[in-house]
Design a protein around this motif. Structure first.
Motif, short mmCIF file in Angstrom:
data_model
loop_
_atom_site.label_atom_id
_atom_site.label_comp_id
_atom_site.label_asym_id
_atom_site.label_seq_id
_atom_site.Cartn_x
_atom_site.Cartn_y
_atom_site.Cartn_z
N MET A 179 0.84 -1.17 0.00
CA MET A 179 0.00 0.00 0.00
C MET A 179 0.89 1.24 0.00
N THR A 180 0.51 2.21 -0.77
CA THR A 180 1.28 3.45 -0.83
C THR A 180 1.05 4.28 0.43
N ARG A 181 1.88 5.29 0.62
CA ARG A 181 1.72 6.17 1.77
C ARG A 181 0.36 6.86 1.74
N HIS A 182 -0.05 7.31 0.53
CA HIS A 182 -1.35 7.97 0.41
C HIS A 182 -2.49 6.98 0.69
N GLY A 183 -2.32 5.74 0.25
CA GLY A 183 -3.32 4.72 0.52
C GLY A 183 -3.44 4.44 2.01
N ALA A 184 -2.29 4.40 2.68
CA ALA A 184 -2.29 4.18 4.13
C ALA A 184 -2.98 5.33 4.84
N GLU A 185 -2.72 6.56 4.40
CA GLU A 185 -3.37 7.72 5.01
C GLU A 185 -4.88 7.68 4.79
N ALA A 186 -5.29 7.32 3.59
CA ALA A 186 -6.72 7.21 3.31
C ALA A 186 -7.35 6.14 4.17
N SER A 187 -6.68 5.00 4.28
CA SER A 187 -7.16 3.90 5.10
C SER A 187 -7.32 4.33 6.56
N ASP A 188 -6.31 5.00 7.09
CA ASP A 188 -6.37 5.48 8.48
C ASP A 188 -7.50 6.48 8.68
N THR A 189 -7.70 7.34 7.70
CA THR A 189 -8.76 8.34 7.79
C THR A 189 -10.14 7.69 7.79
N LEU A 190 -10.34 6.70 6.92
CA LEU A 190 -11.63 6.00 6.88
C LEU A 190 -11.90 5.29 8.21
N LYS A 191 -10.88 4.66 8.76
CA LYS A 191 -11.02 3.99 10.05
C LYS A 191 -11.36 5.01 11.13
N HIS A 192 -10.67 6.12 11.14
CA HIS A 192 -10.91 7.18 12.11
C HIS A 192 -12.37 7.67 12.03
N PHE A 193 -12.83 7.95 10.83
CA PHE A 193 -14.21 8.42 10.65
C PHE A 193 -15.22 7.39 11.16
N SER A 194 -15.01 6.12 10.77
CA SER A 194 -15.99 5.09 11.14
C SER A 194 -16.03 4.86 12.65
N GLU A 195 -14.94 5.13 13.35
CA GLU A 195 -14.90 4.94 14.80
C GLU A 195 -15.48 6.13 15.56
N ARG A 196 -15.44 7.31 14.99
CA ARG A 196 -15.77 8.51 15.76
C ARG A 196 -17.02 9.27 15.32
N ILE A 197 -17.49 9.00 14.13
CA ILE A 197 -18.64 9.76 13.62
C ILE A 197 -19.85 8.83 13.53
N PRO A 198 -20.91 9.15 14.27
CA PRO A 198 -22.11 8.30 14.22
C PRO A 198 -22.93 8.58 12.95
N ALA A 199 -22.51 7.99 11.86
CA ALA A 199 -23.17 8.23 10.58
C ALA A 199 -23.04 6.99 9.71
#
Length: 143
Positions: A1-21
């Motif tokens: 996975m590229t660095r940008h892919g890893a950042e996107a992956s981390d961001t998606l995980k962060h959103f899914s854990e913290r935003i009730p949507a």
């Protein structure tokens, strides 16, 4: 996975854990790509379900989509209802795909402006080359 892919992956995980949507992610071959697999992707994949999309059937929704697309045109000589009457032809030509419909109408509108006709008719639609993806699915659909 590229660095940008890893950042996107981390961001998606962060959103899914913290935003009730409810999140809806769309893409081509998302399930088989690196975003939802491997060390970073597996935990994200465990949080989502997949929903496959299919070509748009020829029905009232397709007709409404063509009608709305036509209503959004700003061509001074275009007769409203022309594309609506051609909705089945357009459906067949575009292979039932919304993106190809958009490409087809946009290309015909550009041709109408450049050709100074300011209208789209049945003769002008086949003059627009279809997008690459639709030609891959139907090699005979190029023009």
């Amino acid at each position: 996975m590229t660095r940008h892919g890893a950042e996107a992956s981390d961001t998606l995980k962060h959103f899914s854990e913290r935003i009730p949507a409810t999140f809806a992610y769309a893409g081509i071959d998302v399930e088989s790509g690196s975003l939802l697999s491997g060390t970073r992707g597996d935990p994200i994949a465990a949080r989502f379900t997949s929903m496959a999309t299919h070509p748009f059937p020829y029905n009232t929704e397709w007709k409404a989509l063509v009608a709305q697309t036509e209503a959004n045109l700003v061509l001074h000589e275009h007769a409203r209802g022309t594309l609506t009457r051609l909705d089945r032809f357009i459906h067949t030509r575009t292979g039932d795909m919304i993106g190809t419909l958009s490409h087809q109408i946009r290309g015909a509108a550009v041709d109408a402006v450049l050709g100074r006709t300011e209208k789209i008719d049945k003769a002008g639609l086949p003059a627009v080359d279809l997008d690459i993806a639709s030609r891959r699915k139907r090699p005979d659909a190029g023009r």
